[in-house]
Design a protein around this motif. Sequence first.
Motif, PDB file in Angstrom:
ATOM      1  N   THR A  85       3.051   5.549  -2.760  1.00  0.00           N
ATOM      2  CA  THR A  85       3.189   4.902  -1.512  1.00  0.00           C
ATOM      3  C   THR A  85       3.801   5.997  -0.644  1.00  0.00           C
ATOM      4  O   THR A  85       3.635   6.226   0.486  1.00  0.00           O
ATOM      5  CB  THR A  85       4.109   3.928  -1.669  1.00  0.00           C
ATOM      6  OG1 THR A  85       3.556   2.810  -2.324  1.00  0.00           O
ATOM      7  CG2 THR A  85       4.780   3.115  -0.354  1.00  0.00           C
ATOM      8  N   GLU A  86       4.849   6.787  -1.132  1.00  0.00           N
ATOM      9  CA  GLU A  86       5.537   8.058  -0.529  1.00  0.00           C
ATOM     10  C   GLU A  86       4.287   9.029   0.002  1.00  0.00           C
ATOM     11  O   GLU A  86       4.697   9.444   1.175  1.00  0.00           O
ATOM     12  CB  GLU A  86       6.628   8.635  -1.376  1.00  0.00           C
ATOM     13  CG  GLU A  86       7.675   7.953  -1.573  1.00  0.00           C
ATOM     14  CD  GLU A  86       8.574   8.257  -2.792  1.00  0.00           C
ATOM     15  OE1 GLU A  86       8.299   9.228  -3.100  1.00  0.00           O
ATOM     16  OE2 GLU A  86       9.646   7.450  -3.430  1.00  0.00           O
ATOM     17  N   ALA A  87       3.414   9.036  -0.800  1.00  0.00           N
ATOM     18  CA  ALA A  87       2.313  10.097  -0.333  1.00  0.00           C
ATOM     19  C   ALA A  87       1.398   9.532   0.690  1.00  0.00           C
ATOM     20  O   ALA A  87       0.511  10.337   0.832  1.00  0.00           O
ATOM     21  CB  ALA A  87       1.636  10.612  -1.935  1.00  0.00           C
ATOM     22  N   GLY A  88       1.390   8.211   0.910  1.00  0.00           N
ATOM     23  CA  GLY A  88       0.605   7.555   1.905  1.00  0.00           C
ATOM     24  C   GLY A  88      -0.517   6.576   1.500  1.00  0.00           C
ATOM     25  O   GLY A  88      -1.121   6.346   2.192  1.00  0.00           O
ATOM     26  N   TRP A  89      -0.564   6.319   0.118  1.00  0.00           N
ATOM     27  CA  TRP A  89      -1.311   5.383  -0.373  1.00  0.00           C
ATOM     28  C   TRP A  89      -0.555   4.099  -0.842  1.00  0.00           C
ATOM     29  O   TRP A  89       0.090   4.049  -1.846  1.00  0.00           O
ATOM     30  CB  TRP A  89      -1.858   5.736  -1.733  1.00  0.00           C
ATOM     31  CG  TRP A  89      -2.939   4.811  -2.092  1.00  0.00           C
ATOM     32  CD1 TRP A  89      -3.384   3.518  -1.909  1.00  0.00           C
ATOM     33  CD2 TRP A  89      -3.656   5.039  -3.470  1.00  0.00           C
ATOM     34  NE1 TRP A  89      -4.531   3.158  -2.749  1.00  0.00           N
ATOM     35  CE2 TRP A  89      -4.308   4.054  -3.686  1.00  0.00           C
ATOM     36  CE3 TRP A  89      -3.811   6.195  -4.301  1.00  0.00           C
ATOM     37  CZ2 TRP A  89      -5.266   3.920  -4.766  1.00  0.00           C
ATOM     38  CZ3 TRP A  89      -4.427   6.094  -5.431  1.00  0.00           C
ATOM     39  CH2 TRP A  89      -5.480   4.964  -5.553  1.00  0.00           C
ATOM     40  N   ALA A  90      -0.466   2.945   0.204  1.00  0.00           N
ATOM     41  CA  ALA A  90       0.252   1.863   0.038  1.00  0.00           C
ATOM     42  C   ALA A  90      -0.628   1.013  -0.928  1.00  0.00           C
ATOM     43  O   ALA A  90      -1.073  -0.178  -0.735  1.00  0.00           O
ATOM     44  CB  ALA A  90       0.400   1.173   1.250  1.00  0.00           C
ATOM     45  N   ILE A  91      -0.425   1.224  -2.174  1.00  0.00           N
ATOM     46  CA  ILE A  91      -1.218   0.556  -3.399  1.00  0.00           C
ATOM     47  C   ILE A  91      -0.544  -0.563  -3.909  1.00  0.00           C
ATOM     48  O   ILE A  91       0.824  -0.673  -3.910  1.00  0.00           O
ATOM     49  CB  ILE A  91      -1.684   1.657  -4.541  1.00  0.00           C
ATOM     50  CG1 ILE A  91      -2.562   0.933  -5.752  1.00  0.00           C
ATOM     51  CG2 ILE A  91      -0.317   2.284  -5.091  1.00  0.00           C
ATOM     52  CD1 ILE A  91      -3.109   1.930  -6.607  1.00  0.00           C
ATOM     53  N   SER A  92      -1.140  -1.754  -4.082  1.00  0.00           N
ATOM     54  CA  SER A  92      -0.566  -2.765  -4.574  1.00  0.00           C
ATOM     55  C   SER A  92      -0.252  -2.626  -6.096  1.00  0.00           C
ATOM     56  O   SER A  92      -0.885  -1.744  -6.906  1.00  0.00           O
ATOM     57  CB  SER A  92      -1.450  -4.354  -4.574  1.00  0.00           C
ATOM     58  OG  SER A  92      -2.533  -4.078  -5.358  1.00  0.00           O
ATOM     59  N   HIS A 150      -8.362  11.091  -2.560  1.00  0.00           N
ATOM     60  CA  HIS A 150      -9.033  10.173  -1.498  1.00  0.00           C
ATOM     61  C   HIS A 150      -8.250   9.481  -0.708  1.00  0.00           C
ATOM     62  O   HIS A 150      -8.273   9.149   0.260  1.00  0.00           O
ATOM     63  CB  HIS A 150     -10.169   9.388  -2.192  1.00  0.00           C
ATOM     64  CG  HIS A 150     -10.993   8.204  -1.333  1.00  0.00           C
ATOM     65  ND1 HIS A 150     -11.898   8.967  -0.301  1.00  0.00           N
ATOM     66  CD2 HIS A 150     -10.736   7.091  -1.502  1.00  0.00           C
ATOM     67  CE1 HIS A 150     -12.126   7.659  -0.093  1.00  0.00           C
ATOM     68  NE2 HIS A 150     -11.767   6.734  -0.207  1.00  0.00           N
ATOM     69  N   HIS A 151      -7.204   8.625  -1.530  1.00  0.00           N
ATOM     70  CA  HIS A 151      -6.542   7.833  -0.801  1.00  0.00           C
ATOM     71  C   HIS A 151      -5.293   8.106   0.031  1.00  0.00           C
ATOM     72  O   HIS A 151      -4.633   7.557   0.949  1.00  0.00           O
ATOM     73  CB  HIS A 151      -5.936   6.658  -1.771  1.00  0.00           C
ATOM     74  CG  HIS A 151      -7.098   5.631  -2.287  1.00  0.00           C
ATOM     75  ND1 HIS A 151      -7.340   4.450  -1.688  1.00  0.00           N
ATOM     76  CD2 HIS A 151      -8.119   5.478  -3.296  1.00  0.00           C
ATOM     77  CE1 HIS A 151      -8.627   3.954  -1.973  1.00  0.00           C
ATOM     78  NE2 HIS A 151      -8.838   4.460  -3.307  1.00  0.00           N
ATOM     79  N   THR A 152      -4.784   9.246  -0.429  1.00  0.00           N
ATOM     80  CA  THR A 152      -3.332   9.841   0.181  1.00  0.00           C
ATOM     81  C   THR A 152      -4.005  11.074   1.327  1.00  0.00           C
ATOM     82  O   THR A 152      -3.230  11.229   2.195  1.00  0.00           O
ATOM     83  CB  THR A 152      -2.679  10.539  -0.787  1.00  0.00           C
ATOM     84  OG1 THR A 152      -3.396  11.536  -1.372  1.00  0.00           O
ATOM     85  CG2 THR A 152      -2.200   9.822  -2.022  1.00  0.00           C
ATOM     86  N   GLY A 153      -5.037  11.549   1.274  1.00  0.00           N
ATOM     87  CA  GLY A 153      -5.545  12.459   2.074  1.00  0.00           C
ATOM     88  C   GLY A 153      -5.001  13.785   1.844  1.00  0.00           C
ATOM     89  O   GLY A 153      -4.809  14.709   2.632  1.00  0.00           O
ATOM     90  N   GLY A 183       5.625   1.492 -12.127  1.00  0.00           N
ATOM     91  CA  GLY A 183       6.356   1.410 -10.954  1.00  0.00           C
ATOM     92  C   GLY A 183       6.860   2.356 -10.201  1.00  0.00           C
ATOM     93  O   GLY A 183       6.684   2.898  -9.119  1.00  0.00           O
ATOM     94  N   VAL A 184       7.018   3.651 -11.052  1.00  0.00           N
ATOM     95  CA  VAL A 184       7.366   4.936 -10.526  1.00  0.00           C
ATOM     96  C   VAL A 184       6.082   5.569 -10.011  1.00  0.00           C
ATOM     97  O   VAL A 184       6.156   6.171  -8.763  1.00  0.00           O
ATOM     98  CB  VAL A 184       7.822   5.771 -11.863  1.00  0.00           C
ATOM     99  CG1 VAL A 184       8.126   7.314 -11.269  1.00  0.00           C
ATOM    100  CG2 VAL A 184       9.290   5.249 -12.147  1.00  0.00           C
ATOM    101  N   LEU A 185       4.768   5.358 -10.745  1.00  0.00           N
ATOM    102  CA  LEU A 185       3.868   6.081  -9.998  1.00  0.00           C
ATOM    103  C   LEU A 185       3.447   5.402  -8.670  1.00  0.00           C
ATOM    104  O   LEU A 185       3.146   5.923  -7.806  1.00  0.00           O
ATOM    105  CB  LEU A 185       2.682   5.720 -10.929  1.00  0.00           C
ATOM    106  CG  LEU A 185       1.120   6.215 -10.342  1.00  0.00           C
ATOM    107  CD1 LEU A 185       1.189   7.703 -10.047  1.00  0.00           C
ATOM    108  CD2 LEU A 185       0.124   6.048 -11.505  1.00  0.00           C
ATOM    109  N   ARG A 186       3.717   3.966  -8.653  1.00  0.00           N
ATOM    110  CA  ARG A 186       3.395   3.266  -7.373  1.00  0.00           C
ATOM    111  C   ARG A 186       4.338   4.025  -6.315  1.00  0.00           C
ATOM    112  O   ARG A 186       3.725   3.898  -5.234  1.00  0.00           O
ATOM    113  CB  ARG A 186       3.526   2.013  -7.634  1.00  0.00           C
ATOM    114  CG  ARG A 186       3.125   0.923  -6.270  1.00  0.00           C
ATOM    115  CD  ARG A 186       3.179  -0.473  -6.694  1.00  0.00           C
ATOM    116  NE  ARG A 186       3.039  -1.169  -5.319  1.00  0.00           N
ATOM    117  CZ  ARG A 186       3.740  -2.216  -5.192  1.00  0.00           C
ATOM    118  NH1 ARG A 186       4.787  -2.699  -5.881  1.00  0.00           N
ATOM    119  NH2 ARG A 186       3.360  -2.800  -4.067  1.00  0.00           N
TER     120      ARG A 186
END
Length: 213
Positions: free
Chosen positions: A30-37, A59-62, A23-26
């Motif tokens: 998300t804050e870094a730009g990766w809206a991961i489920s 790759h996903h956060t850029g 949960g913390v990692l997600r």
Amino acid sequence: MNFEAVLFDCDGVLVDSEPITNGVLRELLTEAGWAISADDCERLFIGRAVRDQRALIEHHTGRPFSEDWLQGFYVRRNARLLAELQAIEGIHDAVAQVHAHTGGRIACASGADKPKVLMQLDKVGLSRFFGDAVFSGHDLPRSKPAPDVYLAAAAHLGVDPKRCLVIEDTAPGAQAGLAAGATVWGFCAQGHGRAFEGLPVARVFHHMRELRL
């Protein structure tokens, strides 16, 4: 088989930490730009060291993966774990029985960073069973699914890995135990053990009361 030693994973086996840590990692991803489920975060990260997923995160956060970001994750994660962590139901009795049966030849072999593992064991009252037999994949050349951490734990106990039982809850962890030459039992508190499909785990069980040697 009459196992001479039992090697436990930590997260998801000894402590119910995976939902908290993931949960913390997600949140941070998300804050870094990766809206991961939540499902994808579990699938991609549970059982693996976050730093080993560096390329995927970049790759996903850029953004470049940085040590500062990782340390920020550790700080937020540890605070949440200290506040909320619980032991896996039935684990104290199970570990006590296994400890007695093996003459104390048990170890904790985790893919997580060692300070986290030690903190968690202390918080839930399991440290006394493991003593100095606590190992982290972060301290070895390769983490799970490579076998290094289980080989190190078996060597510390002076037991041939083929005479060891590994208790794991994830596919990468099970792969690590199998690669070490150990027998692997898969723990799955919920569901039907699908994490272990296609892997030659000897047994899948669903409650720690079933862990009897």
